[in-house]
Design a protein around this motif. Structure first.
Motif, PDB file in Angstrom:
ATOM      1  N   ARG A  51       0.196  11.188  -1.295  1.00  9.27           N
ATOM      2  CA  ARG A  51       0.582   9.783  -1.093  1.00  9.27           C
ATOM      3  C   ARG A  51       0.277   9.297   0.324  1.00  9.27           C
ATOM      4  O   ARG A  51      -0.113   8.146   0.511  1.00  9.27           O
ATOM      5  N   HIS A  52       0.432  10.152   1.325  1.00  7.95           N
ATOM      6  CA  HIS A  52       0.200   9.742   2.707  1.00  7.95           C
ATOM      7  C   HIS A  52      -1.293   9.537   2.991  1.00  7.95           C
ATOM      8  O   HIS A  52      -1.685   8.553   3.615  1.00  7.95           O
ATOM      9  N   THR A  53      -2.107  10.480   2.539  1.00  7.45           N
ATOM     10  CA  THR A  53      -3.548  10.358   2.796  1.00  7.45           C
ATOM     11  C   THR A  53      -4.164   9.256   1.943  1.00  7.45           C
ATOM     12  O   THR A  53      -5.107   8.599   2.370  1.00  7.45           O
ATOM     13  N   THR A  54      -3.612   9.042   0.762  1.00 10.59           N
ATOM     14  CA  THR A  54      -4.093   7.945  -0.083  1.00 10.59           C
ATOM     15  C   THR A  54      -3.723   6.606   0.539  1.00 10.59           C
ATOM     16  O   THR A  54      -4.537   5.672   0.535  1.00 10.59           O
ATOM     17  N   ALA A  55      -2.528   6.500   1.093  1.00 10.72           N
ATOM     18  CA  ALA A  55      -2.151   5.264   1.797  1.00 10.72           C
ATOM     19  C   ALA A  55      -3.104   5.023   2.962  1.00 10.72           C
ATOM     20  O   ALA A  55      -3.559   3.899   3.177  1.00 10.72           O
ATOM     21  N   ARG A  56      -3.426   6.073   3.681  1.00 11.06           N
ATOM     22  CA  ARG A  56      -4.366   5.940   4.803  1.00 11.06           C
ATOM     23  C   ARG A  56      -5.734   5.476   4.298  1.00 11.06           C
ATOM     24  O   ARG A  56      -6.362   4.596   4.893  1.00 11.06           O
ATOM     25  N   PHE A  57      -6.214   6.069   3.213  1.00 17.36           N
ATOM     26  CA  PHE A  57      -7.492   5.667   2.635  1.00 17.36           C
ATOM     27  C   PHE A  57      -7.466   4.183   2.255  1.00 17.36           C
ATOM     28  O   PHE A  57      -8.390   3.436   2.573  1.00 17.36           O
ATOM     29  N   LEU A  58      -6.411   3.745   1.574  1.00 16.99           N
ATOM     30  CA  LEU A  58      -6.322   2.347   1.143  1.00 16.99           C
ATOM     31  C   LEU A  58      -6.235   1.396   2.334  1.00 16.99           C
ATOM     32  O   LEU A  58      -6.865   0.338   2.331  1.00 16.99           O
ATOM     33  N   ILE A  89       0.844  -1.198   0.000  1.00 11.42           N
ATOM     34  CA  ILE A  89       0.000   0.000   0.000  1.00 11.42           C
ATOM     35  C   ILE A  89       0.877   1.244   0.000  1.00 11.42           C
ATOM     36  O   ILE A  89       0.654   2.171  -0.796  1.00 11.42           O
ATOM     37  N   GLU A  90       1.872   1.285   0.872  1.00 21.65           N
ATOM     38  CA  GLU A  90       2.771   2.443   0.937  1.00 21.65           C
ATOM     39  C   GLU A  90       3.489   2.648  -0.394  1.00 21.65           C
ATOM     40  O   GLU A  90       3.665   3.784  -0.841  1.00 21.65           O
ATOM     41  N   ALA A  91       3.894   1.566  -1.037  1.00 19.26           N
ATOM     42  CA  ALA A  91       4.604   1.668  -2.309  1.00 19.26           C
ATOM     43  C   ALA A  91       3.702   2.159  -3.444  1.00 19.26           C
ATOM     44  O   ALA A  91       4.136   2.914  -4.312  1.00 19.26           O
TER      45      ALA A  91
END
Length: 191
Positions: free
Chosen positions: A149-156, A12-14
């Motif tokens: 990227r950080h908020t999208t990682a959190r969403f995922l 997810i982070e990647a």
């Protein structure tokens, strides 16, 4: 099971930087909510397949307070016209989106006989995410955060945790990977 959860978090982070760029591009290209919602839903489905995670999508279904845009298992999403949300909960359209989403979450919990605390909500216009939870008998309505990227990682992470049944939250991660876990020291000494 633990290695697969860790691998999922790393993946997810990647993937988050590319996914966030796609979300922002979709929002810029869309003239309205419908033009943003369909590509966003397709992106989520593609990511679910990539991660081999079954995602149950329910779109535009009616509850007591209105029509829910999308529900992915226990995550309720309220889409808005791109550019309508702002970085403050006091902004009229932003507050309206949050109020609408909390009403939907209450309705889903009641109609599907689920605990409200087991649901989460996200409002997005492709430029902002607004994360909402019901915690300890009160609403946690976070300030809007820009899509990155950080908020999208959190969403995922939120999306996939509500699919798997075990939330990817700090407490669960500490339980799984903390020093008190019997498996963690073994893994560390073998590494």
């Amino acid at each position: 099971m633990l290695p697969s959860r860790l691998a999922q978090l790393e993946k997810i982070e990647a993937r988050a930087p590319v996914v966030s760029e796609k979300i922002i591009a979709m929002a810029r290209a869309a003239a309205n909510e419908a033009e943003f919602r369909r590509p966003f839903a397709n992106l989520i489905e593609d990511i679910g397949r990539e991660f081999d995670i079954p995602i149950l999508l329910r779109e535009e279904y009616t509850v007591a307070s209105g029509r829910i845009d999308a529900a992915y298992n226990r995550l309720i999403i309220e889409y808005k016209d791109p550019g309508i949300l702002r970085g403050s909960l006091s902004h009229k359209a932003t507050k309206g989106a949050v109020d609408q989403l909390t009403d939907y979450m209450v309705d889903v919990a009641r109609e599907e006989r689920q605990q409200l605390s087991r649901l989460a909500g996200v409002a997005t216009d492709g430029h902002y995410f607004i994360f909402i939870r019901h915690v300890d008998e009160d609403w946690l309505k976070e300030q809007p955060v820009p899509v990155n990227r950080h908020t999208t990682a959190r969403f995922l992470k939120l999306l996939f945790s509500l699919v798997s049944g075990k939330a990817l939250i700090p407490k669960n991660l500490i339980d799984d990977f903390g020093s008190q876990n019997q498996i963690t020291p073994q893994r560390i000494t073998r590494a």
